[in-house]
Design a protein around this motif. Sequence first.
Motif, PDB file in Angstrom:
ATOM      1  N   SER A 446       0.797  -1.229   0.000  1.00  0.00           N
ATOM      2  CA  SER A 446       0.000   0.000   0.000  1.00  0.00           C
ATOM      3  C   SER A 446       0.828   1.276   0.000  1.00  0.00           C
ATOM      4  O   SER A 446       0.401   2.306  -0.528  1.00  0.00           O
ATOM      5  N   GLY A 447       2.015   1.248   0.632  1.00  0.00           N
ATOM      6  CA  GLY A 447       2.838   2.451   0.746  1.00  0.00           C
ATOM      7  C   GLY A 447       2.274   3.466   1.716  1.00  0.00           C
ATOM      8  O   GLY A 447       2.667   4.646   1.686  1.00  0.00           O
ATOM      9  N   ASP A 448       1.361   3.049   2.612  1.00  0.00           N
ATOM     10  CA  ASP A 448       0.682   3.967   3.532  1.00  0.00           C
ATOM     11  C   ASP A 448       1.478   4.095   4.835  1.00  0.00           C
ATOM     12  O   ASP A 448       1.405   3.234   5.714  1.00  0.00           O
ATOM     13  N   ILE A 449       2.236   5.189   4.964  1.00  0.00           N
ATOM     14  CA  ILE A 449       3.068   5.404   6.156  1.00  0.00           C
ATOM     15  C   ILE A 449       2.204   5.687   7.375  1.00  0.00           C
ATOM     16  O   ILE A 449       2.499   5.212   8.490  1.00  0.00           O
ATOM     17  N   LEU A 450       1.120   6.436   7.195  1.00  0.00           N
ATOM     18  CA  LEU A 450       0.244   6.775   8.330  1.00  0.00           C
ATOM     19  C   LEU A 450      -0.373   5.523   8.929  1.00  0.00           C
ATOM     20  O   LEU A 450      -0.527   5.420  10.156  1.00  0.00           O
ATOM     21  N   GLU A 451      -0.702   4.575   8.075  1.00  0.00           N
ATOM     22  CA  GLU A 451      -1.271   3.315   8.565  1.00  0.00           C
ATOM     23  C   GLU A 451      -0.247   2.544   9.398  1.00  0.00           C
ATOM     24  O   GLU A 451      -0.589   1.941  10.423  1.00  0.00           O
ATOM     25  N   VAL A 452       0.998   2.565   8.950  1.00  0.00           N
ATOM     26  CA  VAL A 452       2.057   1.895   9.714  1.00  0.00           C
ATOM     27  C   VAL A 452       2.213   2.543  11.084  1.00  0.00           C
ATOM     28  O   VAL A 452       2.325   1.863  12.114  1.00  0.00           O
ATOM     29  N   ASN A 453       2.209   3.877  11.116  1.00  0.00           N
ATOM     30  CA  ASN A 453       2.311   4.586  12.395  1.00  0.00           C
ATOM     31  C   ASN A 453       1.179   4.194  13.329  1.00  0.00           C
ATOM     32  O   ASN A 453       1.386   3.951  14.526  1.00  0.00           O
ATOM     33  N   SER A 454      -0.014   4.115  12.769  1.00  0.00           N
ATOM     34  CA  SER A 454      -1.186   3.775  13.576  1.00  0.00           C
ATOM     35  C   SER A 454      -1.075   2.355  14.139  1.00  0.00           C
ATOM     36  O   SER A 454      -1.357   2.110  15.317  1.00  0.00           O
ATOM     37  N   CYS A 455      -0.641   1.406  13.289  1.00  0.00           N
ATOM     38  CA  CYS A 455      -0.510   0.008  13.733  1.00  0.00           C
ATOM     39  C   CYS A 455       0.560  -0.130  14.808  1.00  0.00           C
ATOM     40  O   CYS A 455       0.387  -0.878  15.787  1.00  0.00           O
ATOM     41  N   LEU A 456       1.668   0.581  14.628  1.00  0.00           N
ATOM     42  CA  LEU A 456       2.750   0.495  15.616  1.00  0.00           C
ATOM     43  C   LEU A 456       2.320   1.069  16.961  1.00  0.00           C
ATOM     44  O   LEU A 456       2.699   0.559  18.021  1.00  0.00           O
ATOM     45  N   GLU A 457       1.528   2.137  16.938  1.00  0.00           N
ATOM     46  CA  GLU A 457       1.061   2.720  18.196  1.00  0.00           C
ATOM     47  C   GLU A 457       0.179   1.744  18.959  1.00  0.00           C
ATOM     48  O   GLU A 457       0.236   1.660  20.191  1.00  0.00           O
ATOM     49  N   SER A 458      -0.613   0.971  18.221  1.00  0.00           N
ATOM     50  CA  SER A 458      -1.491   0.009  18.894  1.00  0.00           C
ATOM     51  C   SER A 458      -0.737  -1.234  19.361  1.00  0.00           C
ATOM     52  O   SER A 458      -1.045  -1.790  20.421  1.00  0.00           O
ATOM     53  N   MET A 489      11.277   2.184  -0.186  1.00  0.00           N
ATOM     54  CA  MET A 489      10.139   2.358   0.714  1.00  0.00           C
ATOM     55  C   MET A 489      10.546   2.142   2.172  1.00  0.00           C
ATOM     56  O   MET A 489      10.065   2.841   3.073  1.00  0.00           O
ATOM     57  N   ALA A 490      11.441   1.169   2.413  1.00  0.00           N
ATOM     58  CA  ALA A 490      11.905   0.915   3.784  1.00  0.00           C
ATOM     59  C   ALA A 490      12.671   2.113   4.331  1.00  0.00           C
ATOM     60  O   ALA A 490      12.489   2.511   5.490  1.00  0.00           O
ATOM     61  N   SER A 491      13.532   2.710   3.494  1.00  0.00           N
ATOM     62  CA  SER A 491      14.285   3.888   3.935  1.00  0.00           C
ATOM     63  C   SER A 491      13.359   5.064   4.210  1.00  0.00           C
ATOM     64  O   SER A 491      13.532   5.801   5.183  1.00  0.00           O
ATOM     65  N   VAL A 492      12.360   5.242   3.347  1.00  0.00           N
ATOM     66  CA  VAL A 492      11.390   6.326   3.535  1.00  0.00           C
ATOM     67  C   VAL A 492      10.625   6.122   4.839  1.00  0.00           C
ATOM     68  O   VAL A 492      10.425   7.062   5.624  1.00  0.00           O
ATOM     69  N   LEU A 493      10.179   4.896   5.098  1.00  0.00           N
ATOM     70  CA  LEU A 493       9.439   4.605   6.324  1.00  0.00           C
ATOM     71  C   LEU A 493      10.308   4.827   7.558  1.00  0.00           C
ATOM     72  O   LEU A 493       9.854   5.402   8.560  1.00  0.00           O
ATOM     73  N   LEU A 494      11.559   4.399   7.482  1.00  0.00           N
ATOM     74  CA  LEU A 494      12.457   4.537   8.635  1.00  0.00           C
ATOM     75  C   LEU A 494      12.657   6.009   9.002  1.00  0.00           C
ATOM     76  O   LEU A 494      12.727   6.359  10.181  1.00  0.00           O
ATOM     77  N   SER A 495      12.739   6.862   7.984  1.00  0.00           N
ATOM     78  CA  SER A 495      12.938   8.292   8.262  1.00  0.00           C
ATOM     79  C   SER A 495      11.656   8.966   8.731  1.00  0.00           C
ATOM     80  O   SER A 495      11.691  10.079   9.256  1.00  0.00           O
ATOM     81  N   SER A 496      10.520   8.284   8.573  1.00  0.00           N
ATOM     82  CA  SER A 496       9.233   8.877   8.948  1.00  0.00           C
ATOM     83  C   SER A 496       8.742   8.411  10.318  1.00  0.00           C
ATOM     84  O   SER A 496       7.781   8.981  10.840  1.00  0.00           O
TER      85      SER A 496
END
Length: 726
Positions: A446-458, A489-496
Motif C-alpha cells: 500500500s505504501g501507507d506510512i500513516l497506517e504503519v504509524n497507527s498500527c505500531l502505536e497500537s 520504501m523501507a528507507s522512507v518509512l524509517l525516516s518517517s
Amino acid sequence: MDFSDGFVSKEHRELHRSASESADPLSVSPLHISPRSPRSPKSPKTPKSPKSPRSPKMQGKHGKGSSLKQDRHSHSSVDGRPKKGGSGGKGTWGGLLDTDENDVLDPNDPNFNSSEECENPIAKKERVDFEEYKKKATIIVEEYFTTDDITSTANEFRELDRPNYSYYFVKKLVSKAMDRHDKEKEMAAVLLSALYAEFIDPPQVYKGFCKLVECADDLIVDIPDTVDVLALFIARAVVDDILPPAFLKKEMNYLPKDSKGVEVLKRAEKGYLAAPLHAEIIERRWGGSKKRTVEDVKAKINNLLIEYIVSGEKKEACRCIKDLKVPFFHHEIVKRALVMAMERRQAEGRLLDLLKEAAEEGLINSSQISKGFGRMIDYVDDLSLDIPNARGILQSLISKAASEGWLCASSLKSLSLEPKKRSLEDSVARIFKTKAQSIIQEYFLSGDILEVNSCLESENSTYSSELNAIFVKRLITLAMDRKNREKEMASVLLSSLCFPADDVVNGFVMLIESADDTALDNPVVVEDLAMFLARSVVDEVLAPQHLEEIGSQCAAPESIGSKVLKMAKSLLKARLSGERILRCWGGGGSSRPGWAVEDVKDKIGKLLEEFESGGGVREACRCMKELGMPFFNHEVVKKALVAIMEKKNERLWILLEECFGSGLITMNQMTKGFGRVAESLEDLALDVPDVQKQFTRYVERAKNAGWLDSSFSFSKSGHVTENGTG
C-alpha cells in the motif's frame, strides 16, 4: 669364348674381342655358355626358394675346356659375396644405415644431438606413458562435460593409476573449462573438490594450479579473459579448501613481474578473496548452490546429525558434510551438534567425537569451530527456556573441546554462569515479530506510512525500545530480499517513524549480528546494509557519531560489522554523496527513477504557492505525500518559512502545523529546515530587513509547539547549535 651355339650380335663380338686382348689371361677364367637344355635338378646341398631366379652354371673345375690352374678359389674365411640387402660384401663400403654397435657418440661432433644420449630406455618408456596418459585424461574430461557424472568420472580417473601425473589432469580440466560456459566451469570446480585427497593428492592439485599460472601467457592467446577466469578458479579452490591461501604469495615470487600469471594471482587475491563475504559470492559466481536456501542447508545438516546419532558412522557423516559443499557455513554444523548434545545428553560423547574428527581431518576449520561455539554463547539464553542449566552444560562442552585440543577457548566470548536479566518477555517479542512482519508486508503493497504509524502505536503502546529495534531489523531484512522499490520504501518509512536514534542503532547491530545467516540468501548483504546505514545518516535518522557506536559493538577487525561500517563511511565521504545515496534505489518509493533535486524543489514551490492562494490543507498534504520523499521535507519547511517572512502571511504556518501534527514532517526535518533558514539569514536580510527578528520569533513559536528541541539556537551569523554543541 665360344659364341657358336648362342645368338650374339656382331657388335657384341667386337666388344668381346677388344676386352680379351687387353685382359690378363691369369686373372679371368674363360666362361663357356652352353646351349639351352632342360634345367637340371636342384642340388640337395644348396636348397633355394622355388621362386628365386637361377643364374647360369659356372663351368670351371668340371666344365669342358677348363684347366686346373685357371680354377682360382679364395682361401679367405670371409665370404666375398654380397649380403642380403646388397651390401657388406668383400671390399665393399657396407649399407648406408649400418652402424657399429660399439660406437660411442662424440659430444664434439657438429651433428651431436644431446637427446640421443639423454633418453635412455626408462625415460623413453615414461615419455610414452605420459603421452598415453594425456590422451586418456583429455577423453575423461570431455566425457565428464557431456555426462556430468562425478562417480563414473572418478572411477575412470582411478583406473588411470598414474598418481604422479594427476597434476596434468587438474591442468587439463581447468583449461578446458575456461574456454566453455559457466555450467562447465562450475562442473570443473565441483569435480576438483570431489576428487581432492581421495583421488588426487593435495601436492598434485597444487602443482596443477602452478602449471596453469605459469602458462597463463599462452592461454590468453585462445582465451582472452584468462586473467579473470583463472583468478576465479584459484579463488574457488581456496574457498573449497583444496588450495592453501599461501599459494598466492608463494607462487608470485617465482613468476616474472610482467607475466600474466602475476596478474592472475593479484586478481584472485584483491578482486575475489579480499571482497566482503567472498566465499558466498565465489560459490555462486557460476551458478553453484543457486537453488539452495539457508533452510535447505539447515535441514540437511539436521538430518545428517540425526542419522549419525543413530548409526555412529563417522566416515559417512564426514562424507555427507563434505558433500554439502558449504565450508563457509560449517559453523551451523557445530552449533546444531552442540544443541543436540545439550538436548540429548546420551549422545553428547558421540557428537563431540564427530566434531573432533572433522576438526582433526581439516573438514571443519578452526575459525568455523570457534564461530559455532560463539553462536552458541549468544544463543544460550534462549536455550535456557527449554534446557535447565544450559549455561553450565555449554561451559562443560567448551572445557572438553579445549582440553582435547580442537577448540581455542581463548578466542571465545566469556560465558558467565548467571543469565542476563531479560527486560522483555520472549512471548511478547515473538508475537510482536509476527505482527511486525504483517505490517511491513502490507506497507510494501500500500505504501501507507500513516497506517504503519497507527498500527505500531497500537502494537507497541509502551514505546518499548526493544520492540522498536526489532521492527527496524525486520523492516530492513525483508527489504533486502526484495527489489529496489521496497528498499526505497523501507528507507522512507524509517525516516518517517521518528524512532529514537538508540533504537535504530540497536536494530542495525542486530542486523549485523545475523548477517552470516542472511548472507546465504543474499550474498551482497554487506553492500545492502552499508547502503541502508549510509541512507539513515543522510536522512538524519542517525548521526555520524552513531556509526562509531555501532562499530564499538562489532569491533572484530575482519567481522562483517567492520566491513559494513567501512563501506558506509566510504559512501558518505564520496563527492555529492548525499544526492547519490538518495537516488541509490530510484527514489520515490516506487519503480520510477528518482526525482532530480531541481524538479523536487520546483514541485514544492508550486505546491506552497497553490496552498497560499487558497488551496486546502488536505490537498497540500496529499501532494507532499505523493512526492514520496519525506527525507527532503526540510525543503518544505525552509520554503514555507522564507515565504512567511517575505510576505508576512502566516497561512503557510497552518500547513506546517498540520504536517507536523499528522507526522508528515518529523522533528528531524523541522530542525533541518529551520537550520537551513538560519544559515541563509544574511542573504535574506537584503530583501527582508527585519528577517532576524521575525525568525527569532518563529523559532520560539516552534519550540513551544514542540517542533524544535528547546536546545535549538542560532547565532547572528546563522551558525546553528543544538544540545549545546555547534
